[in-house]
Design an enzyme around this catalytic site. Structure first.
Site, PDB file in Angstrom:
ATOM      1  N   GLU A 140      18.145   0.933  27.603  1.00 51.14           N
ATOM      2  CA  GLU A 140      18.163  -0.223  28.511  1.00 51.14           C
ATOM      3  C   GLU A 140      19.591  -0.726  28.609  1.00 51.14           C
ATOM      4  OE1 GLU A 140      15.392  -3.381  27.520  1.00 51.14           O
ATOM      5  OE2 GLU A 140      16.744  -4.915  28.305  1.00 51.14           O
ATOM      6  N   GLU A 145      22.363 -11.226  32.094  1.00 48.49           N
ATOM      7  CA  GLU A 145      21.262 -11.815  31.332  1.00 48.49           C
ATOM      8  C   GLU A 145      21.734 -13.081  30.625  1.00 48.49           C
ATOM      9  OE1 GLU A 145      17.666 -10.331  28.395  1.00 48.49           O
ATOM     10  OE2 GLU A 145      19.661  -9.449  28.128  1.00 48.49           O
TER      11      GLU A 145
END
Length: 322
Positions: A140, A145
């Site tokens: 990932e 974020e």
């Protein structure tokens, strides 16, 4: 003879072709546009996730028809808007939001995300990322974020065991963790914090957003951010060349690159994901530490007016490959 002349001519044409091709590759850094997701074609390239939130957020992910009916997805003036519900008290699994996964699967490339507004505020957990199958073993890559009232973007790699990164190697960001293994350290991964408060949240939005570029090749993963007004000309004109961009915000070298020891094979067959969840494993866990009042779930459930800033405004997602 005429055969010799023809042979020489063909050789000159071949050499000239090689030179032209070399020049074109130098101009665009060897990258060619393969996908451009923007405007009215944007949602055609993504599937709407309608299952439970894997990060245990207080969220209800709307289907494509629900999202359109509830005005959570819109396109205006070629800008894509993806919003959370900001008009009703929530019930059931949580506040309505949208999570999209690209229909296309990628191996390596240069991913450029041009965004003018991102979700922000107590309870929010927005992200733009790529992910492989059989998580975490396909890897990932979190390009964008953060949670709650954070003011710096966090860029992170997650993997299975055996993937570690050097600390603060060839980057302007600050290393927060070096073990990418998501099965330990509460799934913290190997994270790097941005060096600028224009990279996330209120600072990002007040400045008209910006552009993230994520380069993923066999040498590693490298991420740059430019605030609006500072985006390189070759990015704006569609000829991106990472060699001209200077030191990345985050560097994640794979084995064989610098001090890298992480196998490049740990990252494969990725899809692009964009979402905004609430509370859950990260935003909920640090809710009070972020200066947010009460409990995360209660706050998100009962204060719809506080989520009017919980939306993405996307100019384009572009993918280039060599």
């Amino acid at each position: 003879s005429s055969c010799v002349i023809l042979a020489r001519f063909m050789m000159m044409v071949w050499v000239l072709s090689i030179l032209v091709l070399s020049f074109l590759c130098a101009v665009n850094g060897g990258y060619n546009l393969v996908d451009n997701f923007q405007g009215n074609n944007f949602f055609n390239n993504f599937d709407f996730w309608t299952g439970p939130d894997p990060t245990h957020g207080y969220v209800y992910y709307a289907s494509q028809s629900q999202a359109a009916s509830w005005n959570l997805t819109q396109v205006a003036n070629n800008v894509v808007y993806i919003s959370a519900d900001s008009s009703s008290i929530s019930s059931g699994s949580g506040r309505a939001s949208v999570r999209l996964t690209s229909k296309k699967v990628y191996n390596h490339g240069l991913f450029i995300f041009d965004v003018s507004h991102m979700p922000y505020g107590c309870g929010t957990w927005p992200a733009i990322w790529t992910v492989g199958p059989n998580w975490p073993y396909g890897g990932e890559i979190d390009v964008v974020e953060g949670v709650n009232q954070n003011n710096r973007n966090q860029m992170t790699l997650h993997s299975g065991p055996g993937c570690t990164m050097p600390s603060n190697w060839n980057q302007v960001g600050k290393t927060l963790g070096t073990d990418c293994n998501s099965l330990v350290n509460n799934n913290a991964g190997c994270a790097v914090q941005s060096d600028t408060t224009l990279s996330y949240g209120q600072g990002f939005n007040n400045n008209g957003g910006g552009v993230w570029a994520m380069q993923w090749e066999s040498s590693g993963v490298f991420i740059w951010f430019w605030a609006r007004g500072s985006v390189p000309a070759n990015v704006q004109n569609g000829n991106p060349d990472p060699a001209t961009w200077g030191t990345p915000g985050a560097s994640f070298p794979f084995a064989g690159t610098g001090p890298g020891s992480c196998p490049s094979s740990d990252f494969a067959n990725h899809q692009i994901v964009i979402d905004d969840t609430f509370c859950g494993d990260w935003a909920g866990a640090v809710f009070s530490q972020s200066g947010c009042p009460g409990s995360c779930t209660s706050y998100v459930q009962n204060n719809p007016q506080n989520f009017k800033q919980a939306y993405w405004a996307i100019n384009s997602f572009k993918v280039y490959q060599q």
